[in-house]
Design a protein around this motif. Structure first.
Motif, PDB file in Angstrom:
ATOM      1  N   TRP A 171       1.171  -1.643  -0.157  1.00 61.70           N
ATOM      2  CA  TRP A 171      -0.118  -0.092   0.017  1.00 61.70           C
ATOM      3  C   TRP A 171       0.802   1.123  -0.108  1.00 61.70           C
ATOM      4  CZ3 TRP A 171      -4.824  -0.108   2.616  1.00 61.70           C
ATOM      5  CH2 TRP A 171      -6.657  -1.008   2.648  1.00 61.70           C
ATOM      6  N   LEU A 205      -1.352   2.730  -4.002  1.00 62.96           N
ATOM      7  CA  LEU A 205      -2.812   2.627  -4.809  1.00 62.96           C
ATOM      8  C   LEU A 205      -3.386   3.383  -4.753  1.00 62.96           C
ATOM      9  CD1 LEU A 205      -4.988   1.787  -1.455  1.00 62.96           C
ATOM     10  CD2 LEU A 205      -3.581   0.427  -2.248  1.00 62.96           C
ATOM     11  N   GLU A 251      -5.338   4.076  -8.895  1.00 59.70           N
ATOM     12  CA  GLU A 251      -6.680   5.215  -9.209  1.00 59.70           C
ATOM     13  C   GLU A 251      -6.474   6.350 -10.255  1.00 59.70           C
ATOM     14  OE1 GLU A 251      -7.588   6.743  -4.367  1.00 59.70           O
ATOM     15  OE2 GLU A 251      -8.777   4.805  -4.758  1.00 59.70           O
ATOM     16  N   SER A 253      -7.167   5.701  -2.065  1.00 57.14           N
ATOM     17  CA  SER A 253      -5.272   6.052  -1.517  1.00 57.14           C
ATOM     18  C   SER A 253      -5.131   7.712  -0.788  1.00 57.14           C
ATOM     19  CB  SER A 253      -4.675   6.040  -3.210  1.00 57.14           C
ATOM     20  OG  SER A 253      -5.333   7.403  -3.755  1.00 57.14           O
TER      21      SER A 253
END
Lengths: 337, 337
Positions: free
Chosen positions: A135, A177, A181, A191
């Protein structure tokens, strides 16, 4: 004048006026129960809050001890959080790190995204995530302002007069992320998890000469696991001042009182280049993405990892005498559950 | 149960419980002064609101006359407005109209943007803009839900149980500003001015069998200047139900009570194609961008203009007996100042 919100088990906490040295505070319930309530009726409430602030400065025995650890963000939840990217230097670096080019128009047309504002973290709350794998958990040290009611089509100059309060911000970002996106075209959502703000929100006049031309001219002190990581000056290389950012946000709609506008990650250039770590004589960085980008340019790959469970981030700003102005954001990354 | 917020000169209005037939209402101040206050403490407040609703149904003389023209949006301002794009058909058409291709992943990974929630329009308020030249003012007819507190990482199934209220929405869009904003990569901001919601917000059980599997299975009646423009079924071609949309929003952060989640523009396919105007036997459209796209495909250029000053838009939904469920959104476009 400095304001803070103490946690009291309610969603919006309890508004207090804080002494300039952050040692004591006085409950502001007689004037307004919450900061949003004060902002909703600022003209009537501000004089009462200022009277409390004067009492604190005049009488050293007035008030209760102020504890930053008891604070929620000044607005524990807000009706709007719109984050600019005024340090175009940062934008250019992050884009280069993603292998994306930055259009020239970014130097004249502000970037801004609509952030989630329903569940801010307190300045000492942990950053709780289900995973730290992939992440790309990152901090972003920023300056943010809280506005009064802003009419649609406001000019940048008018907007500067509508800044009610100034705060610091940790705009937590999930770098892993972001590319997915942004590729979808609708901007950030997953995010950009909950942000945190400094214990105190300060009126522009409470910042003295450091607040001028819609910018805050002081270094933003960012720490990582107890070591200095960044001290970029928030007044330097800020391509768009807060007046311009507010005017951008209000082009096609009014902004309600209590709107928070962020500066984006504070970032300074160095001799025309991307800057250096503090240990190498630079001003360092306000997020991990920047240093990783520079490492990639220099060595082909990033060396500094994103935040892992247990890592600690701090964000603060001090006056000429080294005293904290807003109190300290200090957050540890922790595993959910 | 149906709830509404009457304008009373305050920012959050006055909460009322409305009779099922929208004829009468009872002030809910004894239970909660505002809808946000009710949502903040739903478990305690809901039974009191339901008792008022029962009084209205039992006693035809109870309450005061309910006037949709006196309404603000049920939440005149909210802490979060996150709008999905669950009718992927619509997304594909709008992208084609922009000359952009839609990735296949859009059929499995919901699109969602963070919208501004600080200054919603009332259901009968005008859409005030400084210009109708080039900004491409468009309506978007949508269904929206209001959630309770949603934990981070919620499943779609759990999320369905956290839907407190259902509303209709006009997600006003400025089509002329969208391409420039999306090219910057940070999503919509200036291109999404204040949205408006239906006079009433209705609990899922108040929708009977029309609410199932996280979708509202009824046609959305969209009117333009007094003529029927769309009647697409909101339960048809909805690729992601509200449970999935909420779970998407809560992947990396909790959602505060009173979060509004939108469906995106309601849109139905027809025989595998893009649909036809009502006058040609189709179900029409819930926004102007769709018909303009079809006109472009068929004739090389759009014929239907975007909204001009003086144009009027309506959005409504009726039950099997033709009675309005949520009351009517009816807005005229007007010049600012």
């Amino acid at each position: 004048m400095k304001l803070a919100t103490l946690k009291n088990g309610t969603r919006d906490g309890r508004l207090v006026v804080v002494s300039a040295d952050l040692s004591r505070c006085l409950g502001a319930g007689g004037a307004a129960p919450t900061l949003q309530a004060a902002l909703d009726d600022w003209r009537a409430v501000e004089p009462e809050l200022r009277a409390l602030a004067e009492t604190l400065e005049r009488d050293a025995s007035a008030g209760e001890p102020f504890g930053e650890t008891k604070c929620a963000s000044p607005l524990p939840r807000a009706y709007q959080w719109a984050d600019g990217s005024a340090y175009v230097n940062h934008v250019e670096l992050v884009r280069r790190a993603r292998g994306a080019k930055m259009p020239e128009s970014f130097w004249t047309d502000p970037l801004m995204y609509q952030g989630g504002s329903d569940s801010f973290l307190g300045p000492r709350d942990p950053i709780v995530m289900p995973t730290d794998e992939g992440w790309g958990i990152d901090m972003e040290g920023e300056v943010a302002v809280v506005t009064g009611d802003v009419p649609m089509g406001v000019t940048a100059e008018e907007a500067r007069g509508l800044v009610r309060l100034v705060m610091l911000c940790n705009d937590v970002s999930l770098r892993g992320l972001i590319p997915g996106e942004l590729a979808k075209g609708f901007g950030f959502f997953q995010s950009k998890p909950s942000s945190a703000f400094s214990p105190c929100a300060v009126t522009p006049d409470g910042l003295g000469g450091a607040w001028r031309e819609g910018k805050l001219h002081l270094p933003l002190l960012v720490g990582l696991n107890g070591e200095p990581f960044g001290r970029a000056d928030a007044g330097t290389d800020m391509t768009f001042d807060f007046g311009q950012l507010i005017a951008h946000a209000a082009k096609s709609r009014p902004l309600g009182a209590g709107t928070i506008i962020g500066s984006g990650t504070v970032s300074n250039r160095m001799e025309g280049g991307p800057g250096k770590p503090i240990a190498e004589g630079g001003v360092g960085y306000s997020c991990l993405a920047e240093i990783r980008m520079i490492e990639t340019i220099e060595g082909g790959a990033p060396k500094t990892p994103f935040l892992r469970f247990g890592d600690a981030v701090s964000i603060e700003m001090t006056d000429a005498d080294g005293r904290s102005i807003f109190g300290r954001i200090a957050q540890q990354v922790r595993r959910a559950g």
